[in-house]
Enzyme design. Structure first.
Site, PDB file in Angstrom:
ATOM      1  N   GLN A   1     -11.928   1.176  -2.478  1.00  0.00           N
ATOM      2  CA  GLN A   1     -11.341   1.552  -3.854  1.00  0.00           C
ATOM      3  C   GLN A   1     -11.016   0.122  -5.306  1.00  0.00           C
ATOM      4  O   GLN A   1     -11.097  -1.042  -4.241  1.00  0.00           O
ATOM      5  CB  GLN A   1     -10.134   2.059  -3.101  1.00  0.00           C
ATOM      6  CG  GLN A   1      -8.908   2.745  -4.619  1.00  0.00           C
ATOM      7  CD  GLN A   1      -9.816   3.591  -5.161  1.00  0.00           C
ATOM      8  OE1 GLN A   1     -10.239   4.080  -4.105  1.00  0.00           O
ATOM      9  NE2 GLN A   1      -9.566   3.615  -6.647  1.00  0.00           N
TER      10      GLN A   1
ATOM     11  N   LYS B   1      -7.289  11.274  -1.947  1.00  0.00           N
ATOM     12  CA  LYS B   1      -8.543  11.177  -1.509  1.00  0.00           C
ATOM     13  C   LYS B   1      -8.123  11.669  -0.069  1.00  0.00           C
ATOM     14  O   LYS B   1      -8.824  12.676   0.864  1.00  0.00           O
ATOM     15  CB  LYS B   1      -9.521   9.472  -1.573  1.00  0.00           C
ATOM     16  CG  LYS B   1     -10.083  10.220  -3.138  1.00  0.00           C
ATOM     17  CD  LYS B   1     -10.429   8.411  -3.087  1.00  0.00           C
ATOM     18  CE  LYS B   1     -10.920   8.320  -4.112  1.00  0.00           C
ATOM     19  NZ  LYS B   1     -11.611   7.198  -4.656  1.00  0.00           N
TER      20      LYS B   1
ATOM     21  N   ASP C   1     -19.552   7.075  -3.176  1.00  0.00           N
ATOM     22  CA  ASP C   1     -19.486   6.282  -4.747  1.00  0.00           C
ATOM     23  C   ASP C   1     -20.642   6.342  -5.746  1.00  0.00           C
ATOM     24  O   ASP C   1     -20.180   6.714  -7.177  1.00  0.00           O
ATOM     25  CB  ASP C   1     -18.704   5.460  -5.138  1.00  0.00           C
ATOM     26  CG  ASP C   1     -17.090   5.699  -4.687  1.00  0.00           C
ATOM     27  OD1 ASP C   1     -16.686   6.163  -5.238  1.00  0.00           O
ATOM     28  OD2 ASP C   1     -16.559   4.408  -4.492  1.00  0.00           O
TER      29      ASP C   1
HETATM   30  N1  GUN Z   1     -11.203   3.129  -9.102  1.00  0.00           N
HETATM   31  C1  GUN Z   1     -11.023   3.913 -10.304  1.00  0.00           C
HETATM   32  N2  GUN Z   1     -12.148   4.932  -9.764  1.00  0.00           N
HETATM   33  C2  GUN Z   1     -12.981   4.903  -8.831  1.00  0.00           C
HETATM   34  C3  GUN Z   1     -13.927   5.177  -7.917  1.00  0.00           C
HETATM   35  O1  GUN Z   1     -14.335   6.996  -8.250  1.00  0.00           O
HETATM   36  N3  GUN Z   1     -13.739   4.795  -6.626  1.00  0.00           N
HETATM   37  C4  GUN Z   1     -13.882   3.497  -6.249  1.00  0.00           C
HETATM   38  N4  GUN Z   1     -14.219   3.291  -5.254  1.00  0.00           N
HETATM   39  N5  GUN Z   1     -12.675   3.244  -6.966  1.00  0.00           N
HETATM   40  C5  GUN Z   1     -12.234   4.244  -7.777  1.00  0.00           C
END
Ligand code: GUN
Length: 294
Positions: free
Chosen positions: A97, A53, A120
């Site tokens: 996350q 990211k 998200d």
């Molecule tokens: N863990 C796996 N995929 C994601 C996601 O799209 N967002 C977040 N915050 N955690 C994740």
């Protein structure tokens, strides 16, 4: 002959579009969109996601911040970080996350993020708004799937879409999105899951199948009809002595037997996966531009 839905290429195109939009904002004296991520502990997969990211943010000209917290952080300390970022006007989007260590209450953390910064799309306000068709942040994987259908001009109106898997982050939202009175959408949706009796009876009727159950090569050629469109959300690492790494990635779809019967199909890797990060970038840009919550 099927058309391969190339998520790698499509996501690169979208990243370039976002990069240009950011450059234009900057040229007009505006500020770069800013995504903040909170990473708790040292889970390998989470470290990898967050690094990807950060790299994606750099590439499109976003600012990004990663807040790393120790594995044993308390719920209150974590919530304080979230509240602090909620109030920071310099930050447009915040993600925490997941998964979090077991002693932390994930749902409370999600609900503490201001919906206006929840890029998200996990906050119940965004899920609810999405469900009733109001502007909302739509979570990355469902948004990526919709964008692939849109860009490959897959006809969805009036089609029967079978979704396999009812998770909160993929199956459930994608089934709602595809039934909305919008394009892509207007599908008749059947949401199948682990308790569904005679799943093949449903998949064989489907014009579109979204496979999001997390079982390697589950959907096989004899389970689908000719001309089906197949979106494979699965990604399972299987031990292999044929690759240098000793692992091979498989989707939920047995590509060899399903592809010859398909009209459109996504590969794994290189299908839905690469689309998720660009969806997050898009949401962060929308947040900076106050498009969803004016
Ligand atoms: N863990 C796996 N995929 C994601 C996601 O799209 N967002 C977040 N915050 N955690 C994740």
């Amino acid at each position: 002959m099927y058309t391969l839905i190339d998520g790698k290429k499509t996501s690169a195109e979208i990243r370039e579009e976002i990069r240009r939009e950011v450059a234009e904002i900057r040229r007009q004296g505006g500020k770069a969109p800013h995504l903040a991520a909170i990473l708790v502990g040292h889970d390998g997969a989470s470290e990898t996601y967050v690094a990807a990211k950060e790299k994606a943010c750099r590439e499109v000209g976003f600012d990004s911040t990663v807040i790393r917290l120790e594995e044993d952080v308390t719920q209150e300390e974590l919530l304080d970080h979230v509240r602090h970022i909620n109030e920071d006007p310099a930050v447009d989007g915040l993600i925490v996350q997941l998964p979090l260590p077991a002693h932390l209450d994930e749902q409370q953390v999600i609900e503490t993020i201001r919906p206006e910064k929840d890029v998200d799309g996990f906050h119940p306000v965004n899920v609810g708004r999405m469900t009733i068709g109001l502007p909302a942040f739509i979570s990355a994987t469902p948004a990526g799937i919709l964008e692939l259908l849109r860009r490959y001009k897959v006809e969805t109106g009036g089609k029967h879409c079978v979704v396999i898997g009812r998770s909160n982050i993929v199956g459930k939202p994608v089934s709602i999105l595809l039934s909305r009175k919008e394009e892509p959408g207007n599908c008749t949706v059947t949401l199948c899951h682990s308790r569904t009796h005679d799943l093949t009876a449903f998949t064989r009727q489907a014009d579109i199948i979204i496979a999001a159950l997390g079982k390697a090569r589950f959907l096989t050629g004899e389970m689908v009809k000719e001309g089906v469109t197949v979106i494979d959300v699965g990604i399972t690492r299987v031990r292999s002595d044929k690759t240098r790494s000793g692992w091979k990635l498989y989707g939920d779809v047995d590509f060899e037997t399903v592809a010859p019967k398909s009209r459109f199909i996504t590969p794994v890797p290189g299908g839905v996966g690469p689309m998720t990060i660009v969806s997050l970038l898009r949401n962060t840009l929308l947040s900076a531009q106050k498009v969803i919550y004016p």
